[in-house]
Design a protein around this motif. Structure first.
Motif, PDB file in Angstrom:
ATOM      1  N   LEU A 152       7.812  17.687  -6.540  1.00  0.00           N
ATOM      2  CA  LEU A 152       6.592  16.922  -6.322  1.00  0.00           C
ATOM      3  C   LEU A 152       6.910  15.479  -5.941  1.00  0.00           C
ATOM      4  N   GLU A 153       7.825  14.851  -6.661  1.00  0.00           N
ATOM      5  CA  GLU A 153       8.213  13.478  -6.329  1.00  0.00           C
ATOM      6  C   GLU A 153       8.825  13.404  -4.934  1.00  0.00           C
ATOM      7  N   MET A 154       9.692  14.349  -4.608  1.00  0.00           N
ATOM      8  CA  MET A 154      10.312  14.366  -3.280  1.00  0.00           C
ATOM      9  C   MET A 154       9.246  14.558  -2.198  1.00  0.00           C
TER      10      MET A 154
ATOM     11  N   HIS B 200       7.129  11.338  -1.827  1.00  0.00           N
ATOM     12  CA  HIS B 200       7.880  10.301  -1.107  1.00  0.00           C
ATOM     13  C   HIS B 200       7.916  10.612   0.389  1.00  0.00           C
ATOM     14  N   GLY B 201       8.217  11.863   0.726  1.00  0.00           N
ATOM     15  CA  GLY B 201       8.264  12.256   2.137  1.00  0.00           C
ATOM     16  C   GLY B 201       6.908  12.136   2.810  1.00  0.00           C
ATOM     17  N   SER B 202       5.878  12.537   2.101  1.00  0.00           N
ATOM     18  CA  SER B 202       4.518  12.457   2.630  1.00  0.00           C
ATOM     19  C   SER B 202       4.135  11.012   2.955  1.00  0.00           C
ATOM     20  N   ILE B 203       4.454  10.111   2.044  1.00  0.00           N
ATOM     21  CA  ILE B 203       4.132   8.697   2.261  1.00  0.00           C
ATOM     22  C   ILE B 203       4.971   8.128   3.400  1.00  0.00           C
TER      23      ILE B 203
ATOM     24  N   ILE C  44       0.814  -1.211   0.000  1.00  0.00           N
ATOM     25  CA  ILE C  44       0.000   0.000   0.000  1.00  0.00           C
ATOM     26  C   ILE C  44       0.853   1.269   0.000  1.00  0.00           C
ATOM     27  N   GLU C  45       2.044   1.199   0.552  1.00  0.00           N
ATOM     28  CA  GLU C  45       2.930   2.368   0.552  1.00  0.00           C
ATOM     29  C   GLU C  45       3.251   2.775  -0.888  1.00  0.00           C
ATOM     30  N   ASN C  46       3.631   1.824  -1.714  1.00  0.00           N
ATOM     31  CA  ASN C  46       3.928   2.126  -3.122  1.00  0.00           C
ATOM     32  C   ASN C  46       2.668   2.560  -3.865  1.00  0.00           C
ATOM     33  N   TYR C  47       1.564   1.922  -3.559  1.00  0.00           N
ATOM     34  CA  TYR C  47       0.305   2.262  -4.205  1.00  0.00           C
ATOM     35  C   TYR C  47      -0.129   3.684  -3.836  1.00  0.00           C
ATOM     36  N   ASP C  48      -0.032   4.031  -2.564  1.00  0.00           N
ATOM     37  CA  ASP C  48      -0.406   5.361  -2.100  1.00  0.00           C
ATOM     38  C   ASP C  48       0.481   6.412  -2.773  1.00  0.00           C
ATOM     39  N   TYR C  49       1.769   6.130  -2.868  1.00  0.00           N
ATOM     40  CA  TYR C  49       2.683   7.068  -3.534  1.00  0.00           C
ATOM     41  C   TYR C  49       2.217   7.340  -4.964  1.00  0.00           C
TER      42      TYR C  49
ATOM     43  N   ASP D 182      -1.925  19.308   8.886  1.00  0.00           N
ATOM     44  CA  ASP D 182      -1.210  20.576   9.054  1.00  0.00           C
ATOM     45  C   ASP D 182       0.294  20.402   8.845  1.00  0.00           C
ATOM     46  N   LEU D 183       0.840  19.302   9.354  1.00  0.00           N
ATOM     47  CA  LEU D 183       2.274  19.049   9.177  1.00  0.00           C
ATOM     48  C   LEU D 183       2.627  18.810   7.712  1.00  0.00           C
TER      49      LEU D 183
END
Length: 181
Positions: free
Chosen positions: A136-138, A141-144, A105-110, A164-165
């Motif tokens: 955007l890619e960075m 990735h950080g968001s996920i 799911i991590e890859n899917y969410d990304y 918020d973060l």
């Protein structure tokens, strides 16, 4: 809800029930179909594997949360909906985000959020310049990574705090493109 979705949700409920007792990576399709009372043939009519089932269920989250950004939700509202949905199915998503399978799911969410944000940016400016694409890619990735960390550590921050973060972490060039949704 149509018959096909009802069957899919039955499998989703089964995998969610099983995740309360064992990890996703150790679970088998046999476990899922046995618990659901359905057949393997029926399972494979709808899903390629257990990760496809997890990703289908996550897709339902996306439709109800961050894909509403720009339609009926602001960026913050969409992110809050996403994190609330994750929190409401806490055991499922903690287990799902712990999976190390390539189809996890991590890859899917990304891929979901990257494509979603790309579409928003393309509507605003057309082709995405390389420097914006890099940011955007960075950011995605950080968001996920932070979403996974939040999930597997027990989801202690509120959905509002997480939203918020993540908004505060937007690079200025992306914030300009995404803030007025």
């Amino acid at each position: 809800m149509n018959e096909h979705d009802s069957t899919r949700y039955l499998f989703a409920q089964s995998i969610k029930d099983l995740m309360a007792k064992q990890s996703l990576d150790k679970m088998t399709v046999t476990d899922i179909v046995k618990h659901s009372g359905m057949t393997r043939q029926t399972f494979y009519r709808y899903f390629k594997d257990k990760y496809d089932l997890v990703n289908w269920y996550f897709e339902k989250l996306a439709d109800k949360s961050f894909r509403q950004i720009g339609n009926s939700s602001t960026l913050r509202e969409g992110l809050i909906k996403k994190f609330t949905f994750l929190l409401n199915d806490k055991i499922f998503f903690i287990q799902a985000f712990q999976s190390k399978d390539y189809n996890n799911i991590e890859n899917y969410d990304y891929q979901c959020i990257l494509e979603f944000y790309q579409n928003i940016i393309r509507k605003k400016i057309g082709p995405i310049p390389d420097d914006i694409m890099f940011l955007l890619e960075m950011y995605c990735h950080g968001s996920i990574t932070m979403t996974v960390q939040w999930a597997v550590s027990g989801m202690k921050k509120t959905p509002e705090d997480m939203a918020d973060l993540l908004i505060a972490a937007l690079p200025p060039q992306l914030e300009q493109l995404l803030s007025d949704l």
